[in-house]
Design a protein around this motif. Structure first.
Motif, PDB file in Angstrom:
ATOM      1  N   THR A  12      42.375  57.869  17.358  1.00 29.47           N
ATOM      2  CA  THR A  12      42.145  59.121  16.634  1.00 29.47           C
ATOM      3  C   THR A  12      40.663  59.342  16.363  1.00 29.47           C
ATOM      4  OG1 THR A  12      44.334  59.002  15.630  1.00 29.47           O
ATOM      5  CG2 THR A  12      42.700  60.382  14.515  1.00 29.47           C
ATOM      6  N   ALA A  13      39.952  58.283  15.970  1.00 29.37           N
ATOM      7  CA  ALA A  13      38.526  58.404  15.678  1.00 29.37           C
ATOM      8  C   ALA A  13      37.730  58.795  16.918  1.00 29.37           C
ATOM      9  CB  ALA A  13      37.999  57.099  15.096  1.00 29.37           C
ATOM     10  N   LEU A  14      38.060  58.201  18.066  1.00 28.20           N
ATOM     11  CA  LEU A  14      37.354  58.543  19.301  1.00 28.20           C
ATOM     12  C   LEU A  14      37.697  59.954  19.767  1.00 28.20           C
ATOM     13  CD1 LEU A  14      37.518  55.167  21.228  1.00 28.20           C
ATOM     14  CD2 LEU A  14      35.457  56.329  20.390  1.00 28.20           C
ATOM     15  N   GLU A  15      38.961  60.351  19.639  1.00 28.63           N
ATOM     16  CA  GLU A  15      39.334  61.713  20.005  1.00 28.63           C
ATOM     17  C   GLU A  15      38.596  62.723  19.141  1.00 28.63           C
ATOM     18  OE1 GLU A  15      43.809  61.224  21.855  1.00 28.63           O
ATOM     19  OE2 GLU A  15      43.620  61.615  19.712  1.00 28.63           O
ATOM     20  N   SER A  16      38.495  62.424  17.871  1.00 33.17           N
ATOM     21  CA  SER A  16      37.782  63.309  16.952  1.00 33.17           C
ATOM     22  C   SER A  16      36.287  63.335  17.240  1.00 33.17           C
ATOM     23  CB  SER A  16      38.037  62.848  15.516  1.00 33.17           C
ATOM     24  OG  SER A  16      37.318  63.639  14.608  1.00 33.17           O
ATOM     25  N   ALA A  17      35.715  62.178  17.553  1.00 28.97           N
ATOM     26  CA  ALA A  17      34.274  62.082  17.806  1.00 28.97           C
ATOM     27  C   ALA A  17      33.859  62.853  19.044  1.00 28.97           C
ATOM     28  CB  ALA A  17      33.866  60.615  17.954  1.00 28.97           C
ATOM     29  N   ALA A  37      32.513  59.123  28.510  1.00 24.44           N
ATOM     30  CA  ALA A  37      31.296  58.950  27.705  1.00 24.44           C
ATOM     31  C   ALA A  37      30.626  60.300  27.495  1.00 24.44           C
ATOM     32  CB  ALA A  37      30.336  57.996  28.413  1.00 24.44           C
ATOM     33  N   PRO A  38      30.020  60.482  26.325  1.00 20.16           N
ATOM     34  CA  PRO A  38      29.276  61.722  26.110  1.00 20.16           C
ATOM     35  C   PRO A  38      28.018  61.744  26.982  1.00 20.16           C
ATOM     36  CG  PRO A  38      29.042  60.269  24.214  1.00 20.16           C
ATOM     37  CD  PRO A  38      29.998  59.612  25.157  1.00 20.16           C
ATOM     38  N   ASP A  39      27.452  62.918  27.110  1.00 19.14           N
ATOM     39  CA  ASP A  39      26.208  63.065  27.849  1.00 19.14           C
ATOM     40  C   ASP A  39      25.146  62.153  27.242  1.00 19.14           C
ATOM     41  OD1 ASP A  39      23.411  64.521  28.178  1.00 19.14           O
ATOM     42  OD2 ASP A  39      24.729  65.225  29.797  1.00 19.14           O
ATOM     43  N   VAL A  40      24.341  61.558  28.079  1.00 20.92           N
ATOM     44  CA  VAL A  40      23.327  60.605  27.596  1.00 20.92           C
ATOM     45  C   VAL A  40      22.335  61.238  26.637  1.00 20.92           C
ATOM     46  CG1 VAL A  40      23.501  59.081  29.594  1.00 20.92           C
ATOM     47  CG2 VAL A  40      21.856  60.943  29.615  1.00 20.92           C
ATOM     48  N   THR A  41      22.179  62.543  26.673  1.00 25.62           N
ATOM     49  CA  THR A  41      21.221  63.220  25.792  1.00 25.62           C
ATOM     50  C   THR A  41      21.838  63.677  24.479  1.00 25.62           C
ATOM     51  OG1 THR A  41      21.639  65.383  26.799  1.00 25.62           O
ATOM     52  CG2 THR A  41      19.884  64.032  27.778  1.00 25.62           C
ATOM     53  N   ASP A  42      23.150  63.518  24.319  1.00 22.21           N
ATOM     54  CA  ASP A  42      23.838  63.984  23.111  1.00 22.21           C
ATOM     55  C   ASP A  42      23.848  62.888  22.051  1.00 22.21           C
ATOM     56  OD1 ASP A  42      25.466  65.089  21.168  1.00 22.21           O
ATOM     57  OD2 ASP A  42      26.950  65.844  22.612  1.00 22.21           O
ATOM     58  N   ARG A  43      22.750  62.781  21.329  1.00 24.76           N
ATOM     59  CA  ARG A  43      22.584  61.737  20.314  1.00 24.76           C
ATOM     60  C   ARG A  43      23.659  61.798  19.230  1.00 24.76           C
ATOM     61  NH1 ARG A  43      18.183  58.622  17.768  1.00 24.76           N
ATOM     62  NH2 ARG A  43      18.672  58.532  15.565  1.00 24.76           N
ATOM     63  N   ALA A  44      23.993  62.988  18.777  1.00 23.16           N
ATOM     64  CA  ALA A  44      24.995  63.137  17.711  1.00 23.16           C
ATOM     65  C   ALA A  44      26.355  62.604  18.162  1.00 23.16           C
ATOM     66  CB  ALA A  44      25.103  64.598  17.279  1.00 23.16           C
ATOM     67  N   ALA A  45      26.735  62.915  19.390  1.00 20.19           N
ATOM     68  CA  ALA A  45      28.020  62.413  19.907  1.00 20.19           C
ATOM     69  C   ALA A  45      28.008  60.901  20.006  1.00 20.19           C
ATOM     70  CB  ALA A  45      28.327  63.039  21.267  1.00 20.19           C
ATOM     71  N   TRP A  46      26.899  60.326  20.485  1.00 20.90           N
ATOM     72  CA  TRP A  46      26.819  58.869  20.594  1.00 20.90           C
ATOM     73  C   TRP A  46      26.879  58.213  19.217  1.00 20.90           C
ATOM     74  CZ3 TRP A  46      28.015  55.832  24.341  1.00 20.90           C
ATOM     75  CH2 TRP A  46      27.927  56.286  25.655  1.00 20.90           C
ATOM     76  N   LEU A  47      26.273  58.810  18.221  1.00 21.76           N
ATOM     77  CA  LEU A  47      26.349  58.246  16.867  1.00 21.76           C
ATOM     78  C   LEU A  47      27.788  58.257  16.365  1.00 21.76           C
ATOM     79  CD1 LEU A  47      23.116  59.729  15.265  1.00 21.76           C
ATOM     80  CD2 LEU A  47      23.540  57.346  15.923  1.00 21.76           C
ATOM     81  N   ARG A  48      28.533  59.326  16.636  1.00 18.36           N
ATOM     82  CA  ARG A  48      29.947  59.378  16.233  1.00 18.36           C
ATOM     83  C   ARG A  48      30.759  58.317  16.975  1.00 18.36           C
ATOM     84  NH1 ARG A  48      28.874  64.915  17.011  1.00 18.36           N
ATOM     85  NH2 ARG A  48      30.147  64.905  18.922  1.00 18.36           N
ATOM     86  N   VAL A  49      30.480  58.141  18.263  1.00 13.75           N
ATOM     87  CA  VAL A  49      31.196  57.145  19.067  1.00 13.75           C
ATOM     88  C   VAL A  49      30.921  55.740  18.539  1.00 13.75           C
ATOM     89  CG1 VAL A  49      31.321  56.060  21.346  1.00 13.75           C
ATOM     90  CG2 VAL A  49      31.377  58.542  21.139  1.00 13.75           C
ATOM     91  N   ILE A  50      29.658  55.420  18.303  1.00 12.70           N
ATOM     92  CA  ILE A  50      29.297  54.087  17.800  1.00 12.70           C
ATOM     93  C   ILE A  50      29.969  53.821  16.457  1.00 12.70           C
ATOM     94  CG2 ILE A  50      27.388  52.643  16.995  1.00 12.70           C
ATOM     95  CD1 ILE A  50      27.532  52.992  20.059  1.00 12.70           C
TER      96      ILE A  50
END
Length: 78
Positions: A12-17, A37-50
């Protein structure tokens, strides 16, 4: 297919992120989830994923299926 509450919460957390469907693979030792994986330039998405991956026992990324993916594993609960 029955999965643990922890695996369901991670899914659920990954689907939401990422607003992407998460694929599950049930193994003898637990559950592995995969999501594009999110686009390498999408910092906000990567922060949510981490942040979401913090609850996993193990995680990483791969492009073995032709598309970059993030994966995470949650072991069976005793």
């Amino acid at each position: 297919m029955s999965i643990s509450l922890r695996a369901a919460a991670l899914r659920t957390a990954l689907e939401s992120a990422l607003d992407e469907p998460v694929h599950l693979l049930v193994t003898d030792s637990g559950v592995r989830v995969y999501v594009p994986a999110p686009d390498v330039t999408d910092r906000a998405a990567w922060l949510r994923v981490i942040k979401a991956l913090g609850s996993a026992d193990a995680w990483g990324s791969t492009d073995a299926h032709g598309t970059p993916e993030v994966w995470a594993e949650v072991g069976n609960e005793p």
